[in-house]
Design a protein around this motif. Sequence first.
Motif, PDB file in Angstrom:
ATOM      1  N   LYS A   9       0.827  -1.201   0.000  1.00  0.00           N
ATOM      2  CA  LYS A   9       0.000   0.000   0.000  1.00  0.00           C
ATOM      3  C   LYS A   9       0.869   1.262   0.000  1.00  0.00           C
ATOM      4  CE  LYS A   9      -4.065   2.081   2.104  1.00  0.00           C
ATOM      5  NZ  LYS A   9      -4.678   2.316   0.780  1.00  0.00           N
ATOM      6  N   TYR A  33      -5.482  -3.097 -15.803  1.00  0.00           N
ATOM      7  CA  TYR A  33      -4.861  -1.823 -16.137  1.00  0.00           C
ATOM      8  C   TYR A  33      -3.944  -1.352 -15.011  1.00  0.00           C
ATOM      9  CZ  TYR A  33      -9.379  -1.807 -18.537  1.00  0.00           C
ATOM     10  OH  TYR A  33     -10.492  -2.159 -19.267  1.00  0.00           O
ATOM     11  N   TYR A  35      -2.862   2.578 -13.669  1.00  0.00           N
ATOM     12  CA  TYR A  35      -3.024   4.016 -13.765  1.00  0.00           C
ATOM     13  C   TYR A  35      -2.049   4.691 -12.821  1.00  0.00           C
ATOM     14  CZ  TYR A  35      -7.600   3.650 -16.093  1.00  0.00           C
ATOM     15  OH  TYR A  35      -8.626   3.404 -16.978  1.00  0.00           O
ATOM     16  N   GLN A  37      -1.761   8.274 -10.618  1.00  0.00           N
ATOM     17  CA  GLN A  37      -2.465   9.478 -10.165  1.00  0.00           C
ATOM     18  C   GLN A  37      -1.464  10.421  -9.518  1.00  0.00           C
ATOM     19  OE1 GLN A  37      -5.536   9.196  -6.974  1.00  0.00           O
ATOM     20  NE2 GLN A  37      -6.803  10.429  -8.326  1.00  0.00           N
ATOM     21  N   LYS A  41      -4.350  14.762  -8.339  1.00  0.00           N
ATOM     22  CA  LYS A  41      -5.443  13.788  -8.482  1.00  0.00           C
ATOM     23  C   LYS A  41      -5.733  13.430  -9.935  1.00  0.00           C
ATOM     24  CE  LYS A  41      -6.713  13.337  -4.140  1.00  0.00           C
ATOM     25  NZ  LYS A  41      -6.604  12.029  -3.443  1.00  0.00           N
ATOM     26  N   PHE A  42      -4.871  13.851 -10.862  1.00  0.00           N
ATOM     27  CA  PHE A  42      -5.119  13.511 -12.249  1.00  0.00           C
ATOM     28  C   PHE A  42      -4.765  12.044 -12.482  1.00  0.00           C
ATOM     29  CE2 PHE A  42      -6.107  14.301 -16.496  1.00  0.00           C
ATOM     30  CZ  PHE A  42      -5.143  13.725 -17.314  1.00  0.00           C
ATOM     31  N   LEU A  43      -5.726  11.317 -13.066  1.00  0.00           N
ATOM     32  CA  LEU A  43      -5.573   9.882 -13.319  1.00  0.00           C
ATOM     33  C   LEU A  43      -5.227   9.652 -14.783  1.00  0.00           C
ATOM     34  CD1 LEU A  43      -8.487   7.982 -11.579  1.00  0.00           C
ATOM     35  CD2 LEU A  43      -6.119   7.255 -11.598  1.00  0.00           C
ATOM     36  N   ILE A  45      -4.001   6.642 -17.631  1.00  0.00           N
ATOM     37  CA  ILE A  45      -3.748   5.234 -17.876  1.00  0.00           C
ATOM     38  C   ILE A  45      -2.307   5.042 -18.330  1.00  0.00           C
ATOM     39  CG2 ILE A  45      -4.524   5.289 -20.277  1.00  0.00           C
ATOM     40  CD1 ILE A  45      -5.750   2.445 -19.670  1.00  0.00           C
ATOM     41  N   PHE A  90      -2.612   2.953  -9.347  1.00  0.00           N
ATOM     42  CA  PHE A  90      -3.817   2.150  -9.192  1.00  0.00           C
ATOM     43  C   PHE A  90      -3.856   1.050 -10.239  1.00  0.00           C
ATOM     44  CE2 PHE A  90      -6.221   4.257  -5.973  1.00  0.00           C
ATOM     45  CZ  PHE A  90      -5.855   5.593  -6.026  1.00  0.00           C
ATOM     46  N   GLN A 102     -14.687  -0.095 -14.747  1.00  0.00           N
ATOM     47  CA  GLN A 102     -13.448  -0.635 -14.218  1.00  0.00           C
ATOM     48  C   GLN A 102     -13.500  -0.643 -12.694  1.00  0.00           C
ATOM     49  OE1 GLN A 102     -10.198   1.527 -16.056  1.00  0.00           O
ATOM     50  NE2 GLN A 102     -10.992   1.122 -18.093  1.00  0.00           N
ATOM     51  N   PHE A 104     -11.313  -0.607  -9.362  1.00  0.00           N
ATOM     52  CA  PHE A 104      -9.993  -0.154  -8.960  1.00  0.00           C
ATOM     53  C   PHE A 104      -9.543  -0.794  -7.655  1.00  0.00           C
ATOM     54  CE2 PHE A 104      -8.722   3.312 -11.804  1.00  0.00           C
ATOM     55  CZ  PHE A 104      -9.885   3.465 -12.539  1.00  0.00           C
ATOM     56  N   GLY A 105      -8.240  -0.996  -7.572  1.00  0.00           N
ATOM     57  CA  GLY A 105      -7.638  -1.409  -6.321  1.00  0.00           C
ATOM     58  C   GLY A 105      -7.483  -0.219  -5.389  1.00  0.00           C
ATOM     59  N   PRO A 106      -6.963  -0.431  -4.196  1.00  0.00           N
ATOM     60  CA  PRO A 106      -6.839   0.636  -3.196  1.00  0.00           C
ATOM     61  C   PRO A 106      -5.687   1.591  -3.448  1.00  0.00           C
ATOM     62  CG  PRO A 106      -5.997  -1.405  -2.323  1.00  0.00           C
ATOM     63  CD  PRO A 106      -6.568  -1.735  -3.666  1.00  0.00           C
TER      64      PRO A 106
END
Lengths: 113, 113
Positions: A9, A33, A35, A37, A41-43, A45, A90, A102, A104-106
Amino acid sequence: DTAVSQTPKYLVTQMGNDKSIKCEQNLGHDTMYWYKQDSKKFLKIMFSYNNKELIINETVPNRFSPKSPDKAHLNLHINSLELGDSAVYFCASSFRMGSYEQYFGPGTRLTVT
Amino acid sequence: GESVGLHLPTLSVQEGDNSIINCAYSNSASDYFIWYKQESGKGPQFIIDIRSNMDKRQGQRVTVLLNKTVKHLSLQIAATQPGDSAVYFCAESLLNTGNQFYFGTGTSLTVIP
């Protein structure tokens, strides 16, 4: 019960090191996928894999190498870490390719010092 | 990538009021849109989606409106609750790109008790 899990984490490391982030999904999805960030906070891919095959590889330095040993796993290996790699990464999965939501994981917060 | 932008980076609302979060997109070829909610320290979570052949879709306390003429998407949250405080992203999926999504910059919603 976790649908999409990532480890670790938190990851704090020094410049120049090599590190890996692991991702697993137990949803039976075909597509996974990665990603990135940033601090605003811009995500964005990075990669997309469908049935272990690389489908999307956005403009990402080749220091980043995804590996999909099977449909349920997509790991991200990063060589020669740089300060600018600090971000939250992510993993996500979707039922299949196409217009599907999609999951998402944590997230993994990577800090490069 | 394509531009998916939000008009307001932050939004504060009183508990019980309705919230409206806006999103502008630039590619008229986009055929699928998703709203995600990201709580602090967590991954984005699917809220609601809409396909380009629809103008409106309702979920539990949420409604998404799509105006293809002006390439505008909005998320309406009815009777906003403290648990709705999060960053909200719209994402668009483009034709012929598999399921590659472009995410907007996010709007931070704060609900004031």
